[in-house]
Design an enzyme around this catalytic site. Structure first.
Site, mmCIF file in Angstrom:
data_model
loop_
_atom_site.group_PDB
_atom_site.id
_atom_site.type_symbol
_atom_site.label_atom_id
_atom_site.label_comp_id
_atom_site.label_asym_id
_atom_site.label_seq_id
_atom_site.Cartn_x
_atom_site.Cartn_y
_atom_site.Cartn_z
ATOM 1 N N HIS A 19 10.226 0.616 8.974
ATOM 2 C CA HIS A 19 11.611 -0.112 9.286
ATOM 3 C C HIS A 19 12.816 0.427 8.966
ATOM 4 O O HIS A 19 12.895 1.326 8.374
ATOM 5 C CB HIS A 19 11.114 -1.591 8.757
ATOM 6 C CG HIS A 19 11.019 -1.737 7.388
ATOM 7 N ND1 HIS A 19 11.901 -1.238 6.384
ATOM 8 C CD2 HIS A 19 10.089 -2.238 6.599
ATOM 9 C CE1 HIS A 19 11.790 -1.582 5.110
ATOM 10 N NE2 HIS A 19 10.295 -1.840 5.326
ATOM 11 N N HIS A 22 13.109 1.943 5.235
ATOM 12 C CA HIS A 22 12.657 3.275 5.088
ATOM 13 C C HIS A 22 13.340 4.335 5.585
ATOM 14 O O HIS A 22 13.676 5.512 5.015
ATOM 15 C CB HIS A 22 11.357 3.234 5.747
ATOM 16 C CG HIS A 22 10.068 2.548 5.277
ATOM 17 N ND1 HIS A 22 9.573 1.318 6.213
ATOM 18 C CD2 HIS A 22 9.490 2.156 4.140
ATOM 19 C CE1 HIS A 22 8.651 0.827 5.608
ATOM 20 N NE2 HIS A 22 8.778 1.279 4.229
ATOM 21 N N CYS A 127 -0.663 -6.270 -9.992
ATOM 22 C CA CYS A 127 -0.310 -6.868 -8.530
ATOM 23 C C CYS A 127 -0.645 -5.546 -7.691
ATOM 24 O O CYS A 127 -0.276 -4.385 -7.765
ATOM 25 C CB CYS A 127 1.309 -6.878 -8.531
ATOM 26 S SG CYS A 127 2.014 -7.131 -6.911
ATOM 27 N N CYS A 130 2.316 -3.777 -5.502
ATOM 28 C CA CYS A 130 3.140 -3.014 -6.505
ATOM 29 C C CYS A 130 2.123 -1.781 -6.761
ATOM 30 O O CYS A 130 2.598 -0.761 -7.289
ATOM 31 C CB CYS A 130 3.597 -3.558 -7.819
ATOM 32 S SG CYS A 130 4.928 -5.031 -7.544
ATOM 33 N N CYS A 144 3.913 -12.187 -9.348
ATOM 34 C CA CYS A 144 4.658 -10.815 -9.342
ATOM 35 C C CYS A 144 6.194 -10.886 -9.271
ATOM 36 O O CYS A 144 6.650 -11.574 -8.644
ATOM 37 C CB CYS A 144 4.074 -9.889 -8.301
ATOM 38 S SG CYS A 144 5.045 -8.445 -8.128
ATOM 39 N N HIS A 147 7.340 -9.382 -5.709
ATOM 40 C CA HIS A 147 6.723 -9.810 -4.412
ATOM 41 C C HIS A 147 6.554 -11.274 -4.520
ATOM 42 O O HIS A 147 6.366 -11.952 -3.284
ATOM 43 C CB HIS A 147 5.300 -9.219 -4.096
ATOM 44 C CG HIS A 147 5.405 -7.579 -3.760
ATOM 45 N ND1 HIS A 147 5.445 -6.871 -4.937
ATOM 46 C CD2 HIS A 147 5.777 -7.073 -2.821
ATOM 47 C CE1 HIS A 147 5.707 -5.526 -4.168
ATOM 48 N NE2 HIS A 147 5.564 -5.746 -2.880
ATOM 49 N N LYS A 295 15.275 -9.178 1.154
ATOM 50 C CA LYS A 295 14.755 -8.174 1.252
ATOM 51 C C LYS A 295 13.680 -7.854 2.748
ATOM 52 O O LYS A 295 13.265 -9.016 2.887
ATOM 53 C CB LYS A 295 13.839 -7.573 0.020
ATOM 54 C CG LYS A 295 13.480 -6.208 0.069
ATOM 55 C CD LYS A 295 12.568 -5.760 -1.207
ATOM 56 C CE LYS A 295 12.198 -4.398 -0.823
ATOM 57 N NZ LYS A 295 10.872 -4.177 -1.398
ATOM 58 N N LYS A 298 7.169 -7.601 5.555
ATOM 59 C CA LYS A 298 6.079 -8.018 6.704
ATOM 60 C C LYS A 298 5.912 -9.547 6.409
ATOM 61 O O LYS A 298 5.785 -10.277 7.380
ATOM 62 C CB LYS A 298 4.837 -7.048 6.322
ATOM 63 C CG LYS A 298 4.082 -6.573 7.607
ATOM 64 C CD LYS A 298 2.985 -5.796 7.089
ATOM 65 C CE LYS A 298 2.082 -5.444 7.787
ATOM 66 N NZ LYS A 298 1.013 -4.476 7.378
HETATM 67 N N1 MSP Z 1 4.674 4.447 -1.846
HETATM 68 C C1 MSP Z 1 5.593 4.279 -2.631
HETATM 69 C C2 MSP Z 1 6.583 5.544 -3.054
HETATM 70 C C3 MSP Z 1 5.865 6.380 -3.675
HETATM 71 S S1 MSP Z 1 7.057 7.976 -3.943
HETATM 72 C C4 MSP Z 1 6.082 8.997 -4.982
HETATM 73 C C5 MSP Z 1 6.421 2.999 -2.044
HETATM 74 N N2 MSP Z 1 6.420 2.929 -0.727
HETATM 75 S S2 MSP Z 1 7.370 1.903 -0.070
HETATM 76 O O1 MSP Z 1 6.875 2.357 1.514
HETATM 77 O O2 MSP Z 1 6.804 0.484 -0.170
HETATM 78 O O3 MSP Z 1 8.745 2.200 -0.271
HETATM 79 C C6 MSP Z 1 9.400 3.240 -0.204
HETATM 80 C C7 MSP Z 1 10.734 3.385 -0.185
HETATM 81 O O4 MSP Z 1 11.295 2.586 1.008
HETATM 82 C C8 MSP Z 1 11.553 2.115 -1.332
HETATM 83 O O5 MSP Z 1 11.828 3.014 -2.382
HETATM 84 C C9 MSP Z 1 12.847 2.479 -0.551
HETATM 85 O O6 MSP Z 1 13.260 3.847 -0.693
HETATM 86 C C10 MSP Z 1 12.539 2.216 0.773
HETATM 87 N N3 MSP Z 1 12.700 0.957 1.083
HETATM 88 C C11 MSP Z 1 11.578 -0.006 1.488
HETATM 89 N N4 MSP Z 1 12.400 -1.228 1.737
HETATM 90 C C12 MSP Z 1 13.863 -1.036 1.612
HETATM 91 C C13 MSP Z 1 14.719 -1.900 1.947
HETATM 92 N N5 MSP Z 1 14.771 -3.088 2.406
HETATM 93 N N6 MSP Z 1 15.931 -1.293 1.726
HETATM 94 C C14 MSP Z 1 15.958 0.005 1.359
HETATM 95 N N7 MSP Z 1 15.227 0.731 1.147
HETATM 96 C C15 MSP Z 1 13.988 0.210 1.090
HETATM 97 O O7 MSP Z 1 6.935 2.392 -2.495
#
Ligand code: MSP
Length: 505
Positions: A19, A22, A127, A130, A144, A147, A295, A298
């Site tokens: 999304h 990311h 959790c 997390c 948590c 979450h 935030k 899903k």
């Molecule tokens: N898999 C772990 C990271 C491991 S790194 C060795 C993880 N993955 S995640 O897919 O849940 O999230 C990764 C990153 O996505 C978050 O730290 C952040 O950088 C980004 N984001 C996810 N949702 C976000 C927002 N709503 N806003 C900005 N960044 C966000 O955590």
């Protein structure tokens, strides 16, 4: 030899489709990678997917497929999205690849042999979302803290990583390297956490099978974060190409969201220290992209997907918005209306109009080669300021500040045209004065195409072509590329259609 520059994004969990949260981190990393390439650096830019652990195992079970089938499918979704957004990552790592399992096992063995891992029984509140344990007092209303979902009571005989033994070393590291966690607020958070006392954490699980077995006790599976963080080392050759690893490690920047700061700025450097490796040079944690103040997730069904915005705004429109709209650090709210307004103001009006009107006049007033810039035109100083401003801001990962500096030059060129009114000069038959103004503006456009290319590469490549220049702005080298008057004379211009057509809100 070119300077090595190693930038990473987090590896994304494959339980979710990519999304804009990311994409936010990934586009920022891409702009930084492209920026450093303009300075001639030897850039390694890594992204990828995090595919082990309970969260993924359960997501796959819910879909009735094997974890690997599930991971194959969703990992591809990330690859496709990054391709759609013109992301120039040089590698894409999946934690299920054999190169990663091999590297993690070698690393684990070193840490174990160095005496930083021990077996103990553990009972804690876990959790799954997390993939982390919490203490009673860290929970909010028994749920948590991240979450807001119930935690599970888990008792396991686990191997523990002795994080507590690294308290002094971590404090010393962050004292001697104040730049190692940014921005400042995040650094303070990390220091506070370390000073609050570090607890050893369990780094293996026997309750699941989806992961990398510990080399000395294979019924234990490596804790997913221990496995995931190591991706950054795997990708540059740990365990199979030491020379390559030494060239790129320690990473220049780990770009992450603030939610995973503790893992990156406390666990990760300690893990590396335990194996005698250097901690990353800088962990930069940005804020969240919120939708309606919340935030994206899903469960709240408020996720926005890049392809939907790309359909409306184009790839450059997408990239520009997330780089320019909010400072890379604090939280920011996303709104479609604000995105339309910014697109129209900055891209359609300021940037697009400048390109269109200059190319239009230059092609319709003379059918010969493009007029040349004057050595002492009024945009010389504005161009120099644009480079300085962009460089200073991008170096501190202030992408919006960097773009603002380029847009200052765009505004200066537009004001220059308003003041000189070349259409009147042309009508009055003053060919020299007309050519002087347009020549200056064409040179400014060339400089803008170089400086804006890390953010809006497609438009800049197209502008370059319309200016009759050979190659691409991406092949240029700073700072020489933007020296005033460096543009070749006598190119053939192509006026083209609007680079950024105006959007109705
Ligand atoms: N898999 C772990 C990271 C491991 S790194 C060795 C993880 N993955 S995640 O897919 O849940 O999230 C990764 C990153 O996505 C978050 O730290 C952040 O950088 C980004 N984001 C996810 N949702 C976000 C927002 N709503 N806003 C900005 N960044 C966000 O955590």
């Amino acid at each position: 030899m070119a300077t090595p520059f190693y930038v990473t994004t987090p590896i994304y969990y494959v339980n979710d489709a990519p999304h804009i949260g990311h994409a936010y981190t990934t586009v920022a990393a891409d702009a930084l990678a492209r920026w450093r390439r303009l300075w001639g650096d030897d850039v390694v830019f890594l992204t990828g997917t995090d595919e082990h652990g309970l969260k993924i195992q359960r997501a796959a079970e819910a879909q009735g497929v094997s974890p690997l089938e599930w991971a194959d499918r969703t990992s591809q979704g990330f690859r496709d999205t990054w391709q759609l957004l013109d992301i120039t990552n040089t590698d894409f790592i999946r934690t299920t690849e054999p190169r990663h399992a091999e590297a993690v096992q070698q690393f684990l063995q070193v840490v174990y042999d160095n005496g930083f891992i021990e077996l103990a029984t553990y009972e804690g509140l876990y959790c799954v979302a997390c993939e982390a344990y919490y203490t009673e007092d860290e929970l909010v209303d028994g749920l948590c803290p991240i979450h807001g979902t119930p935690v599970e009571r888990v008792t396991e005989e686990n191997y523990f990583f002795q994080l507590s033994r690294f308290t002094d070393q971590l404090l010393e590291h962050y004292t001697t390297h104040p730049e190692a966690v940014q921005p400042e607020t995040r650094r303070n958070e990390v220091l506070g956490f370390i000073k609050g006392g570090l607890r050893d954490f369990s780094m293996s699980r026997t309750s699941l099978s989806w992961g990398i077995p510990l080399p000395w006790d294979p019924k234990h599976i490596t804790y997913v974060w221990f496995d995931a963080l190591f991706n950054y080392c795997t990708a540059v050759g740990y365990g199979h190409d030491r020379a390559r690893f030494d060239r790129y490690w320690p990473a220049t920047y780990h770009l992450i969201g603030k939610d995973i700061l503790r893992f990156h700025a406390v666990y990760w450097p300690a893990m590396l220290m335990a194996a005698g490796e250097a901690p990353p040079q800088c962990v930069f944690a940005h804020g969240f992209l919120l939708v309606g103040g919340e935030k994206m997730s899903k469960t709240s069904a408020n996720q926005i997907f890049p392809k939907d915005l790309v359909a409306d705004f184009g790839v450059d429109g997408f990239r520009y918005h997330f780089l320019a709209d909010q400072r890379f650090g604090p939280d920011g709210d996303f709104s479609h209306e604000a995105m339309v307004a910014r697109y129209n103001a900055d891209l359609a009006n300021n940037f697009g109009n400048l390109a269109n009107r200059v190319l239009n006049m230059a092609t319709s007033y003379g059918d010969g080669p493009a007029p040349e810039a004057r050595a002492d035109g009024p945009l010389v100083a504005a161009s120099a300021r644009a480079l300085e401003g962009t460089a200073a801001a991008f170096e501190r990962l202030d992408f919006s500040g960097g773009l603002a500096a380029v847009w200052e030059l765009i505004r200066a060129a537009n004001s220059y045209i308003e003041a000189e009114e070349p259409w009147k000069l042309h009508k009055a038959g003053d060919a020299d004065a007309t050519a002087a103004v347009l020549g200056d503006c064409l040179e400014a456009l060339r400089i803008i195409a170089v400086l804006a290319s890390p953010a809006i590469p497609r438009a800049c490549v197209e502008l370059w072509r319309r200016l009759g220049l050979s190659g691409s702005p991406e092949d240029e080298l700073l700072p020489d590329a933007v020296a005033w008057g460096r543009g070749p004379s006598g190119t053939r211009l192509d006026k083209g259609t609007p680079l950024f057509p105006r959007l109705e809100s």
